[in-house]
Design an enzyme around this catalytic site. Structure first.
Site, PDB file in Angstrom:
ATOM      1  N   ASP A  20      28.493  57.861  33.479  1.00 23.12           N
ATOM      2  CA  ASP A  20      27.957  56.713  32.734  1.00 23.12           C
ATOM      3  C   ASP A  20      28.094  56.992  31.241  1.00 23.12           C
ATOM      4  O   ASP A  20      27.444  57.888  30.706  1.00 23.12           O
ATOM      5  CB  ASP A  20      26.486  56.502  33.099  1.00 23.12           C
ATOM      6  CG  ASP A  20      25.919  55.214  32.513  1.00 23.12           C
ATOM      7  OD1 ASP A  20      26.611  54.577  31.688  1.00 23.12           O
ATOM      8  OD2 ASP A  20      24.792  54.850  32.893  1.00 23.12           O
ATOM      9  N   GLU A  72      25.165  46.006  33.255  1.00 25.54           N
ATOM     10  CA  GLU A  72      23.713  46.143  33.273  1.00 25.54           C
ATOM     11  C   GLU A  72      23.033  45.514  32.062  1.00 25.54           C
ATOM     12  O   GLU A  72      21.862  45.169  32.123  1.00 25.54           O
ATOM     13  CB  GLU A  72      23.311  47.624  33.368  1.00 25.54           C
ATOM     14  CG  GLU A  72      23.606  48.433  32.117  1.00 25.54           C
ATOM     15  CD  GLU A  72      23.070  49.848  32.205  1.00 25.54           C
ATOM     16  OE1 GLU A  72      23.570  50.603  33.060  1.00 25.54           O
ATOM     17  OE2 GLU A  72      22.165  50.193  31.444  1.00 25.54           O
ATOM     18  N   HIS A 122      21.599  47.392  38.681  1.00 27.17           N
ATOM     19  CA  HIS A 122      21.042  48.353  37.730  1.00 27.17           C
ATOM     20  C   HIS A 122      19.522  48.428  37.862  1.00 27.17           C
ATOM     21  O   HIS A 122      18.827  47.419  37.775  1.00 27.17           O
ATOM     22  CB  HIS A 122      21.419  47.919  36.307  1.00 27.17           C
ATOM     23  CG  HIS A 122      20.681  48.650  35.237  1.00 27.17           C
ATOM     24  ND1 HIS A 122      19.697  48.068  34.460  1.00 27.17           N
ATOM     25  CD2 HIS A 122      20.784  49.938  34.816  1.00 27.17           C
ATOM     26  CE1 HIS A 122      19.244  48.958  33.601  1.00 27.17           C
ATOM     27  NE2 HIS A 122      19.859  50.099  33.790  1.00 27.17           N
TER      28      HIS A 122
HETATM   29 MG   LIG Z   1      24.028  52.643  33.189  1.00 26.52          MG
END
Ligand SMILES: [Mg+2]
Length: 208
Positions: A20, A72, A122
């Protein structure tokens, strides 16, 4: 890259592993990093670019073999439509509380399924476990055990899979600790008006 190498060596070749980037790269850096990560057999690379860089994500999704995940930070169905129409990702990561609730979430996931995208909602797994279970393509669900103090119940996980609760509604009730953090009404600093919701929600205590 050193940490990624260490994690892959520690977990083994087949363990699902994701990266990420949290929107931290510009376009050249993202392309360079995504290319360098190709040998690590990642499930996805998440938010390699600014959340609203639809074209930049689309270029990565087109040329990188590793699936690109994002979404997200988006806050409306209209923003997700742009993500889907630009073919900006392989894995879409909507957040039901952020996008406006369950109805809006289901609108955009209908479009995402039509486009053949994988779903990985998310955060807020207490909601998303149920919503992901309605998706026609096998989804992922994030899990944060540091949310456990908020609820009386625990998400059930077995063999790496989250089990959908058969308890009523979302299957969770607020813990005493969370109730202690909620109020029936509050004054929003600077707004000069009192908010008095019909149902007690999660609102900040009045600043003193
Ligand atoms: Mg993330």
């Amino acid at each position: 890259m050193t940490r990624l190498t260490a994690m892959r060596e520690h977990l083994g070749d087949d363990f699902p592993l994701m990266v990420d980037a949290n929107q931290q790269w510009d376009r050249p850096s993202a392309m360079r990093m995504c290319r360098a990560m190709e040998p690590f057999n990642l499930v996805w690379i998440e938010e390699p670019l600014d959340a609203y860089d639809y074209l930049g994500h689309a270029e990565l999704a087109r040329v990188i073999d590793t699936p690109i995940a994002t979404g997200e930070m988006l806050a409306s169905v209209a923003e997700y439509v742009k993500l889907i129409e630009h073919q900006s990702c392989d894995i879409i990561q909507p957040d039901a509380p952020r996008v406006g609730g369950i109805t809006e979430f289901l609108k955009l996931t209908t479009l995402a399924a039509q486009a053949g995208l994988t779903l990985a909602p998310h955060f807020a797994m207490e909601i998303h476990c149920h919503l992901a279970a309605t998706y026609p393509i096998e989804p992922w669900v994030e899990h944060f055990d540091w949310l456990d103090p908020l609820f009386n119940e625990r998400m059930a996980i077995a063999d790496g899979r989250m089990i959908v609760s058969d308890r009523p509604r979302l299957g969770v009730t607020l813990s005493e600790q969370l109730r202690a953090w909620t109020v029936d009404s509050c004054v929003i600093t600077g707004a000069e008006r009192t908010v008095a919701p019909a149902n007690a929600g999660i609102y900040p205590r009045r600043a003193t």
